[in-house]
Design a protein around this motif. Structure first.
Motif, PDB file in Angstrom:
ATOM      1  N   GLY A  38       0.812  -1.217   0.000  1.00 24.65           N
ATOM      2  CA  GLY A  38       0.000   0.000   0.000  1.00 24.65           C
ATOM      3  C   GLY A  38       0.839   1.258   0.000  1.00 24.65           C
ATOM      4  N   SER A  39       1.786   1.339   0.915  1.00 25.19           N
ATOM      5  CA  SER A  39       2.633   2.533   0.987  1.00 25.19           C
ATOM      6  C   SER A  39       3.544   2.645  -0.231  1.00 25.19           C
ATOM      7  CB  SER A  39       3.467   2.527   2.269  1.00 25.19           C
ATOM      8  OG  SER A  39       4.329   1.418   2.288  1.00 25.19           O
ATOM      9  N   LEU A  40       4.029   1.510  -0.719  1.00 22.71           N
ATOM     10  CA  LEU A  40       4.895   1.522  -1.893  1.00 22.71           C
ATOM     11  C   LEU A  40       4.120   1.964  -3.137  1.00 22.71           C
ATOM     12  CD1 LEU A  40       7.788   0.973  -2.725  1.00 22.71           C
ATOM     13  CD2 LEU A  40       7.098  -1.356  -3.281  1.00 22.71           C
ATOM     14  N   ARG A  41       2.884   1.516  -3.242  1.00 25.09           N
ATOM     15  CA  ARG A  41       2.031   1.912  -4.372  1.00 25.09           C
ATOM     16  C   ARG A  41       1.842   3.424  -4.394  1.00 25.09           C
ATOM     17  NH1 ARG A  41      -3.638  -1.037  -5.696  1.00 25.09           N
ATOM     18  NH2 ARG A  41      -4.045   0.072  -7.609  1.00 25.09           N
ATOM     19  N   LYS A  42       1.539   4.001  -3.247  1.00 25.16           N
ATOM     20  CA  LYS A  42       1.363   5.446  -3.160  1.00 25.16           C
ATOM     21  C   LYS A  42       2.659   6.160  -3.534  1.00 25.16           C
ATOM     22  CE  LYS A  42      -0.934   7.181   0.297  1.00 25.16           C
ATOM     23  NZ  LYS A  42      -1.294   7.665   1.659  1.00 25.16           N
ATOM     24  N   GLN A  43       3.791   5.646  -3.053  1.00 27.99           N
ATOM     25  CA  GLN A  43       5.090   6.252  -3.335  1.00 27.99           C
ATOM     26  C   GLN A  43       5.421   6.200  -4.828  1.00 27.99           C
ATOM     27  OE1 GLN A  43       6.726   7.699  -0.693  1.00 27.99           O
ATOM     28  NE2 GLN A  43       7.829   8.693  -2.355  1.00 27.99           N
ATOM     29  N   ILE A  44       5.069   5.098  -5.488  1.00 23.37           N
ATOM     30  CA  ILE A  44       5.311   4.980  -6.932  1.00 23.37           C
ATOM     31  C   ILE A  44       4.547   6.067  -7.678  1.00 23.37           C
ATOM     32  CG2 ILE A  44       4.853   3.552  -8.971  1.00 23.37           C
ATOM     33  CD1 ILE A  44       5.521   1.100  -7.185  1.00 23.37           C
ATOM     34  N   PHE A  48       6.702   8.986  -9.585  1.00 28.32           N
ATOM     35  CA  PHE A  48       6.623   9.000 -11.040  1.00 28.32           C
ATOM     36  C   PHE A  48       5.955  10.285 -11.524  1.00 28.32           C
ATOM     37  CE2 PHE A  48       7.599   4.676 -12.905  1.00 28.32           C
ATOM     38  CZ  PHE A  48       8.342   4.269 -11.814  1.00 28.32           C
ATOM     39  N   GLN A  49       4.906  10.735 -10.827  1.00 31.53           N
ATOM     40  CA  GLN A  49       4.240  11.981 -11.212  1.00 31.53           C
ATOM     41  C   GLN A  49       5.196  13.164 -11.061  1.00 31.53           C
ATOM     42  OE1 GLN A  49       0.875  13.065  -8.807  1.00 31.53           O
ATOM     43  NE2 GLN A  49       0.051  14.396 -10.387  1.00 31.53           N
ATOM     44  N   ALA A  50       5.973  13.184  -9.980  1.00 36.34           N
ATOM     45  CA  ALA A  50       6.938  14.271  -9.772  1.00 36.34           C
ATOM     46  C   ALA A  50       7.995  14.294 -10.875  1.00 36.34           C
ATOM     47  CB  ALA A  50       7.603  14.132  -8.405  1.00 36.34           C
ATOM     48  N   ALA A  51       8.302  13.123 -11.440  1.00 37.66           N
ATOM     49  CA  ALA A  51       9.282  13.044 -12.526  1.00 37.66           C
ATOM     50  C   ALA A  51       8.658  13.328 -13.887  1.00 37.66           C
ATOM     51  CB  ALA A  51       9.935  11.661 -12.536  1.00 37.66           C
ATOM     52  N   GLY A  52       7.347  13.594 -13.918  1.00 36.24           N
ATOM     53  CA  GLY A  52       6.669  13.891 -15.182  1.00 36.24           C
ATOM     54  C   GLY A  52       6.237  12.664 -15.948  1.00 36.24           C
ATOM     55  N   LEU A  53       6.189  11.505 -15.276  1.00 36.86           N
ATOM     56  CA  LEU A  53       5.787  10.252 -15.915  1.00 36.86           C
ATOM     57  C   LEU A  53       4.346   9.928 -15.531  1.00 36.86           C
ATOM     58  CD1 LEU A  53       9.037   8.294 -15.082  1.00 36.86           C
ATOM     59  CD2 LEU A  53       8.392   9.215 -17.314  1.00 36.86           C
ATOM     60  N   ASP A  54       3.606   9.380 -16.466  1.00 36.62           N
ATOM     61  CA  ASP A  54       2.190   9.079 -16.269  1.00 36.62           C
ATOM     62  C   ASP A  54       2.007   7.584 -15.981  1.00 36.62           C
ATOM     63  OD1 ASP A  54      -0.598   9.145 -16.274  1.00 36.62           O
ATOM     64  OD2 ASP A  54      -0.710   8.985 -18.455  1.00 36.62           O
ATOM     65  N   PRO A  79       9.396   9.184 -25.796  1.00 41.56           N
ATOM     66  CA  PRO A  79      10.793   8.776 -25.996  1.00 41.56           C
ATOM     67  C   PRO A  79      11.801   9.662 -25.268  1.00 41.56           C
ATOM     68  CG  PRO A  79       9.608   8.663 -28.065  1.00 41.56           C
ATOM     69  CD  PRO A  79       8.677   9.302 -27.066  1.00 41.56           C
ATOM     70  N   GLY A  80      11.535  10.930 -25.132  1.00 41.34           N
ATOM     71  CA  GLY A  80      12.441  11.836 -24.441  1.00 41.34           C
ATOM     72  C   GLY A  80      12.459  11.652 -22.928  1.00 41.34           C
ATOM     73  N   GLN A  81      11.510  10.898 -22.410  1.00 41.39           N
ATOM     74  CA  GLN A  81      11.415  10.680 -20.970  1.00 41.39           C
ATOM     75  C   GLN A  81      12.027   9.351 -20.533  1.00 41.39           C
ATOM     76  OE1 GLN A  81       7.094  11.085 -20.893  1.00 41.39           O
ATOM     77  NE2 GLN A  81       7.374  12.754 -19.441  1.00 41.39           N
ATOM     78  N   ARG A  82      12.633   8.610 -21.429  1.00 41.05           N
ATOM     79  CA  ARG A  82      13.197   7.298 -21.087  1.00 41.05           C
ATOM     80  C   ARG A  82      14.243   7.401 -19.975  1.00 41.05           C
ATOM     81  NH1 ARG A  82      11.064   2.840 -21.660  1.00 41.05           N
ATOM     82  NH2 ARG A  82      13.008   1.777 -21.950  1.00 41.05           N
ATOM     83  N   ARG A  83      15.042   8.453 -20.010  1.00 37.34           N
ATOM     84  CA  ARG A  83      16.060   8.632 -18.971  1.00 37.34           C
ATOM     85  C   ARG A  83      15.399   8.804 -17.598  1.00 37.34           C
ATOM     86  NH1 ARG A  83      20.452  12.396 -20.597  1.00 37.34           N
ATOM     87  NH2 ARG A  83      21.480  10.467 -21.140  1.00 37.34           N
ATOM     88  N   ASP A  84      14.299   9.571 -17.544  1.00 30.40           N
ATOM     89  CA  ASP A  84      13.571   9.754 -16.289  1.00 30.40           C
ATOM     90  C   ASP A  84      12.969   8.438 -15.808  1.00 30.40           C
ATOM     91  OD1 ASP A  84      14.109  12.493 -16.340  1.00 30.40           O
ATOM     92  OD2 ASP A  84      12.283  12.914 -17.487  1.00 30.40           O
ATOM     93  N   LEU A  85      12.449   7.651 -16.739  1.00 28.34           N
ATOM     94  CA  LEU A  85      11.871   6.358 -16.378  1.00 28.34           C
ATOM     95  C   LEU A  85      12.934   5.419 -15.815  1.00 28.34           C
ATOM     96  CD1 LEU A  85       9.479   4.408 -16.297  1.00 28.34           C
ATOM     97  CD2 LEU A  85       9.984   3.822 -18.676  1.00 28.34           C
ATOM     98  N   MET A  86      14.080   5.369 -16.450  1.00 31.11           N
ATOM     99  CA  MET A  86      15.175   4.523 -15.968  1.00 31.11           C
ATOM    100  C   MET A  86      15.649   4.985 -14.579  1.00 31.11           C
ATOM    101  SD  MET A  86      15.512   2.267 -18.250  1.00 31.11           S
ATOM    102  CE  MET A  86      17.082   1.501 -18.019  1.00 31.11           C
ATOM    103  N   SER A  87      15.704   6.277 -14.375  1.00 36.38           N
ATOM    104  CA  SER A  87      16.107   6.820 -13.082  1.00 36.38           C
ATOM    105  C   SER A  87      15.110   6.424 -11.993  1.00 36.38           C
ATOM    106  CB  SER A  87      16.213   8.345 -13.176  1.00 36.38           C
ATOM    107  OG  SER A  87      16.472   8.901 -11.917  1.00 36.38           O
TER     108      SER A  87
END
Length: 113
Positions: A38-44, A48-54, A79-87
């Motif tokens: 539960g807490s991990l789900r909220k954190q994800i 991810f939202q703070a990093a601009g990922l949907d 495609p330009g957000q792949r680096r953020d996703l990997m991070s």
């Protein structure tokens, strides 16, 4: 090009056409204890939202071992957000409650009765 598409598919990325635009969709599976899902789900969602990922979808199921849960996270990512996703995936794998992060949907298909 076929080799590149195969590489993307093996990495858990599929391309979907939405309103004439090509959008990449990535999936990763996160294994953690059921008590902390539960807490991990909220954190994800927050990270991810703070990093601009949907985060388009998240489905939680039982893990492979007793007491564990597997969360399959579907992320819409340009495609330009792949680096953020990997991070974000690296940060997630460093979380103390996370046992494993793997690209793709590694959950077992459900059997329907």
């Amino acid at each position: 090009m076929r080799l590149f598409e195969l590489f993307l598919r093996r990495a858990g990325v599929s391309r979907a056409t939405a309103q004439g635009q090509r959008r990449a969709v990535s999936r990763l599976t996160v294994e953690c204890p059921q008590a902390s899902v539960g807490s991990l789900r909220k954190q994800i969602y927050l990270d991810f939202q703070a990093a601009g990922l949907d985060v388009a979808h998240m489905e939680v199921d039982r893990g492979e071992t007793a007491g564990m849960a597997a969360a399959c996270v579907t992320v819409r990512c340009e495609p330009g957000q792949r680096r953020d996703l990997m991070s974000q995936a690296r940060r997630l794998s460093a979380h103390p409650d996370v046992r494993r992060v793997q690209w793709g949907d590694t959950r077992q298909p459900r059997e329907h009765a």
